[in-house]
Design a protein around this motif. Structure first.
Motif, mmCIF file in Angstrom:
data_model
loop_
_atom_site.group_PDB
_atom_site.id
_atom_site.type_symbol
_atom_site.label_atom_id
_atom_site.label_comp_id
_atom_site.label_asym_id
_atom_site.label_seq_id
_atom_site.Cartn_x
_atom_site.Cartn_y
_atom_site.Cartn_z
ATOM 1 N N SER B 16 67.934 22.360 34.891
ATOM 2 C CA SER B 16 67.810 21.103 34.163
ATOM 3 C C SER B 16 69.135 20.645 33.555
ATOM 4 N N LYS B 18 72.156 17.836 33.198
ATOM 5 C CA LYS B 18 72.105 16.367 33.152
ATOM 6 C C LYS B 18 72.674 15.773 34.426
ATOM 7 N N SER B 19 73.735 16.418 34.946
ATOM 8 C CA SER B 19 74.343 15.878 36.163
ATOM 9 C C SER B 19 74.252 16.898 37.287
ATOM 10 N N SER B 26 73.545 11.404 37.637
ATOM 11 C CA SER B 26 72.410 11.880 36.860
ATOM 12 C C SER B 26 71.380 12.541 37.774
ATOM 13 N N THR B 27 70.652 13.509 37.219
ATOM 14 C CA THR B 27 69.610 14.203 37.984
ATOM 15 C C THR B 27 68.216 13.700 37.633
ATOM 16 N N GLU B 28 68.127 12.627 36.867
ATOM 17 C CA GLU B 28 66.821 12.175 36.387
ATOM 18 C C GLU B 28 65.871 11.860 37.545
ATOM 19 N N TYR B 29 64.620 12.240 37.335
ATOM 20 C CA TYR B 29 63.608 12.108 38.392
ATOM 21 C C TYR B 29 62.981 10.718 38.371
ATOM 22 N N GLN B 31 63.774 7.736 39.764
ATOM 23 C CA GLN B 31 64.520 6.480 39.697
ATOM 24 C C GLN B 31 64.470 5.757 41.051
ATOM 25 N N GLN B 36 71.117 7.036 42.115
ATOM 26 C CA GLN B 36 71.764 8.173 41.458
ATOM 27 C C GLN B 36 72.563 9.003 42.449
ATOM 28 N N THR B 149 71.427 17.913 43.575
ATOM 29 C CA THR B 149 70.817 18.459 42.357
ATOM 30 C C THR B 149 70.933 19.989 42.383
ATOM 31 N N ASP B 184 62.482 22.571 34.025
ATOM 32 C CA ASP B 184 61.429 21.867 33.282
ATOM 33 C C ASP B 184 60.037 22.300 33.686
ATOM 34 N N SER B 191 60.217 20.495 40.842
ATOM 35 C CA SER B 191 61.292 21.179 40.111
ATOM 36 C C SER B 191 61.195 22.691 40.253
#
Lengths: 489, 478
Positions: B16, B18-19, B26-29, B31, B36, B149, B184, B191
């Motif tokens: 987890s 951030k990058s 960003s690694t945010e899911y 989007q 990204q 990721t 997470d 994940s």
């Protein structure tokens, strides 16, 4: 203007004798006059060059100019330049425009150097003659029937014919030193890690290094100074200070110890080339240097080792050219496999395909130990040879290439003979050392230029630039120009 | 013939950070596709990877938690293969020099015994992007948001001998990575996913049977089912005189079957070699000690502490420490109410069953720890009974109020503890049911329940049950 050093050009700009726009126009005019024959450029960026020159003139007027501000430069077409095509001389990237700029180019741009254009090269830097270009061979200005060497052929030709006062190339196995030697100009390949590789399209990552072509060691020092240094975007660039390369140019060579590896003067060396190199060594004796015969016993293993490691890395580095996201894609692919096979089959030239296949083979299960691992072991042995040699000498000298520029087409069908052109340059890349080619005269037989190779220890660029500069103070080989390009059209 | 199953798991836990592992994206899911992915994730020509050191810290923390040596000069290698969602044409992974070397994880068997599972290695690698085959009129869409990721691939020894053991191990690793704050734990979003290597052999035989690799299973339930179905398939083949082939198989949860993806012959030759764009990661003692100093309390230690500090039973402590989120939730409630046992009952009971019924993670619970604390406090101070509390909880769950007090107030659920009021109700009920009073007084004590029920009914459930009992006993004696 073409016969002035960078320092003299900078002085002319600062004194208002001429403007950067005038200087840039002058070189653009020479490109326009001569490049149809020479084919040194793939892309000429006239508009960008002139607008950058204008900005440079403003900086000069405002007093915020560096020693390079306003002096135009050309880049080998594998340095990515935002907004301008970067082709790598390949059909694969004929339509590729990068949205970023290579760090080395960025630094020189920041220093105020207008870009004249992107120069010809062997496709993906694979070759020793500049014949493997999608855009056709670049020609040697000393004899248009001969090759200028490669892979940075176009950048060497541009400087040799004074279509640009200075240019950048890259050197993976000799790609700066060999064309510099074959075209009679000065070229330096820095220590691996000295110059950022970010934005330089990779051929063999552990060997590639950007460097400079210019008319003298003094000019090389200025440009190398600006483009060197650690870059957070390249993990293999080295975090260490960059000394002032120009400051030690005039150091005396009294008691300098020069090593001559006996393996570099074997039966494969053309006697005309050997004569020129030996004459240069004599000049160094007169400058007070001491000559020591040394041995680099594993030199004969450099070619086999290099031609496993470089293609192995290349086979992986070039996997990204798959027709999916950018670059060439074949027409109407039937399915995924067809798209891969035809895009790569049609987009790459034959030497590139040959090296991809060689490298893929060397990394394959069952062959890895016998080829790749063994080549890496040899690489360590070669580094060890140099390490021992540098315990006794300050620099190592020898020929750059076994012969002068050969005829276009002469070796095209014989890759092995082509590979042998790099016999004296490869081992330095395998060890990661710095090296130069300095014009040392002409072959009695064919009147083609011959370069002297000067090899320095790790991060000893200042030393070899000093050694080259002192030689250029007592000789004028670096001032010779091919007569066809010595005037103005 | 009696058969023995041999299972090894390869778990892919997304770190987890951030990058990404080698780029600043960003690694945010979840989007928009390809928003990204920067030039490094797109593998543009000439760009270079730069290692995210946070991923190295996380992998090191994991290694320390499983008692494994940390690879001092661990190396990134390229795993070469062509696929449209693999932009470089190779995955940067680790091959012969991983960051985490041999460690172990203990699991609890059904018979109460502990079994030690070897963790062969754990290594850092990049995830690929996604190929989207729907909605593109016969073409394939590529989304590179996930490309690059960071993953920690955790490879076990073939030490598990049943699907249940495999699930127990997977759950322990799942809990651990969340305890460490490096993953997470979200199985649905991928994940945390796993490949299972499964083989069978006659009981007592030493050498391993031919294995099949079951790919990309992303739920505990499916892991158990996939392994069981695969074991059955392999035994059937052998008992019918056939031979299991080494291959990669895919589990289809809808049909509850595994099917072949590719055989060993079709398998890629990945041509691993050290990535020349990256230097070996030099890990120093100092770095390891810095990471060790940040080691959070691990499940086993927390379990022991819960029993000691909160006087919880072995069972309660076990359940509450299976996940760090649950443990943290419980601890917050227990600390703010000073009612550990009651808090434990509510977390394990009402809360868990609501979460299960709605298929929610505790982090998604509509009843926060603060809200449950308010409820537990009102039970403890006898404002409401346990029975009424369930009604209040339901209302909190449904979002009818922010605190238990708000619900109690608005619904008028406050417990009646005024003995005068309760006595009044009792008197009335005693008076109107003379027959039952007679029965009770003649020794039929079962009738007592009838009276309690009547009183509670009259009070709409709000009378304090203990007081009702006490006062009723007195009245009926008279």
């Amino acid at each position: 203007m073409k016969n002035r050093s960078l320092t003299e050009l900078s002085a002319g700009l600062k004194s208002g004798e001429f403007s950067s726009v005038e200087l840039t126009q002058y070189f653009l005019q020479r490109i326009s006059n001569y490049d149809t024959d020479l084919n040194a450029f793939i892309t000429v960026t006239e508009e960008q060059a002139l607008s950058a020159a204008k900005v440079a003139d403003e900086k000069i007027a405002a007093g915020s100019a560096t020693d390079l501000t306003g002096i135009p430069i050309a880049y080998k077409d594998l340095f990515c330049t935002e907004g301008v095509r970067t082709s790598c001389a390949s059909k694969m990237l004929d339509n590729f425009i990068a949205p970023y700029t290579a760090t080395a180019v960025e630094k020189l741009t920041q220093a105020g150097m207008p870009m004249l254009g992107k120069t010809n090269m062997d496709e993906f830097a694979m070759g020793s003659s500049n014949e493997n270009s999608f855009y056709g061979a670049a020609k040697n200005p000393w004899d248009l029937e001969r090759v200028p060497g490669g892979s940075s052929g176009g950048s060497a030709v541009a400087v040799a014919a004074k279509l640009a006062p200075v240019s950048l190339g890259t050197d993976t196995g000799g790609s700066i030193r060999q064309p510099a030697s074959l075209t009679g100009i000065t070229g330096i390949k820095p220590t691996y890690g000295r110059v950022s590789r970010f934005g330089m399209i990779a051929y063999a990552s552990s060997l590639d290094q950007g460097g400079v072509f210019a008319s003298s060691a003094e000019d090389c020092a200025l440009v190398l100074q600006t483009m060197s240094g650690f870059d957070a975007k390249d993990s293999t660039s080295v975090e260490r200070g960059v000394p002032d390369f120009s400051a030690s140019l005039n150091d005396s060579l009294q008691e300098l110890k020069i090593g001559l590896p006996k393996e570099f003067f074997d039966e494969g060396l053309d006697s005309n080339v050997a004569d020129v190199v030996n004459e240069a060594i004599e000049a160094y004796k007169k400058l007070g240097a001491e000559i020591v015969e040394i041995s680099l016993p594993n030199t004969h293993l450099a070619i086999p080792s290099y031609y496993v490691i470089a293609p192995a890395e290349a086979s992986s580095n070039l996997s990204r050219f798959d027709g999916v996201r950018y670059g060439y894609r074949c027409d109407e692919p039937k399915d995924l496999t067809d798209m891969y096979m035809r895009s790569r089959g049609e987009g790459f030239g034959s030497e590139v395909k040959r090296r991809i296949m060689t490298g893929t083979y060397a990394l394959s299960a069952g062959y890895y130990d016998a080829y790749y691992l063994k080549a890496q072991k040899i690489r360590r042995l070669i580094s060890e040879d140099f390490k021992q040699a540098f315990e006794n000498v300050d620099v190592i000298m020898g020929p750059v290439a076994p012969e002068t520029a050969f005829k276009i087409g002469e070796k095209s069908d014989d890759p092995i003979s082509m590979y042998l052109s790099d016999i004296y340059t490869l081992s330095l890349n395998l060890a990661g050392l710095t090296g130069m080619s300095v014009p040392a005269g002409f072959s009695r037989e064919n009147k083609m230029p011959v370069g002297l190779q000067i090899i320095g220890n790790y991060f000893d660029e200042a030393k070899i630039l000093n050694v080259a500069h002192q030689y250029q103070q007592v000789t004028d080989w670096h001032k010779k120009m091919p007569s066809a390009y010595a005037g103005e059209k | 013939m009696e058969w023995e199953t041999v299972i090894g798991l390869e778990i892919h836990a997304q770190l987890s950070t951030k990058s990404k592992l080698f780029s600043g994206s960003s690694t945010e899911y979840g989007q928009q596709p390809n928003t990204q992915a920067n030039v490094v994730d797109l593998a543009m020509p000439g760009v270079l990877p730069v290692l995210n050191t946070e991923a190295v810290r996380m992998a090191t923390l994991f290694g320390l938690a499983i008692d494994a040596p940390i690879g001092r000069g661990n190396v990134f290698a390229r795993k070469n293969y062509f696929y449209p969602d693999l932009p470089q044409g190779y995955q940067i992974s680790q091959f012969d020099k991983p960051i985490v070397e041999l460690g172990h994880m203990d699991i609890l068997l059904e018979n109460g015994e502990t079994k030690r599972i070897g963790v062969t290695r754990a290594h850092l690698e990049q995830d690929a992007g996604k190929s989207l085959h729907k909605d593109y009129a016969g073409m394939t869409g590529i989304d590179l948001n996930r490309s690059g990721t960071p993953l920690l691939e955790i490879v076990s020894e073939p030490d598990m001998s049943s699907a249940k053991e495999a699930v127990a191990y997977m759950k322990k690793i799942h809990a651990l990575v969340q305890y460490l704050g490096i993953n997470d734990g979200n199985l649905q979003e991928g994940s945390f996913r796993c490949d299972a290597n499964v083989s069978v052999r006659p009981k007592g035989q030493k050498e391993l049977g031919t294995r099949a690799e079951l790919k990309n299973i992303n739920s505990f339930r499916f892991v158990e089912r996939a392994i069981n179905i695969e074991v059955e398939r392999q035994i059937d083949i052998i008992e019918d005189g056939g031979k299991v082939v080494q291959e990669t198989r895919l589990y289809d949860p809808d049909k509850n079957e595994t099917r072949s993806m590719r055989s060993k012959e079709e398998a890629n030759d990945y041509r691993y070699f050290p990535d020349p764009d990256l230097l070996p990661i030099e890990i120093t003692d100092e770095f390891i000690e810095t990471v060790r100093a940040t080691m959070p309390e691990l499940p086993q230690a927390k379990y022991q502490r819960f029993m000691a500090e909160y006087a919880l039973t072995d069972y309660d402590a076990g359940v509450l420490t299976t996940s760090r989120a649950v443990a943290d939730y419980f601890e917050e409630v227990a600390k703010s109410t000073n009612e550990a046992k009651l808090s434990a009952n509510w977390v394990i009971g009402e809360l868990s069953s609501h979460l299960n019924a709605d298929d929610l993670e505790i982090s998604q619970s509509p009843v926060s720890a603060e809200m449950l604390s308010s409820l537990v406090s009102r039970i403890a101070d006898k404002t409401i009974s346990g029975k009424i509390a369930k009604e209040v909880f339901q209302a909190l769950w449904a979002g009818e109020g922010k605190t238990a007090d708000e619900i109690i107030e608005s619904k008028g659920l406050k417990q009646i503890t005024d003995s005068g009021a309760i006595e009044g109700m009792i008197d009335e009920i005693v008076a109107s049911n003379p027959a039952q009073v007679e029965q009770y007084r003649s020794g039929k004590e079962k009738v007592f329940g009838f009276f309690v029920g009547q009183v509670m009914k009259a009070s709409q459930g709000k009378a304090n049950p203990a007081q009702v009992n006490e006062l009723l006993k007195d009245k009926l004696k008279e």
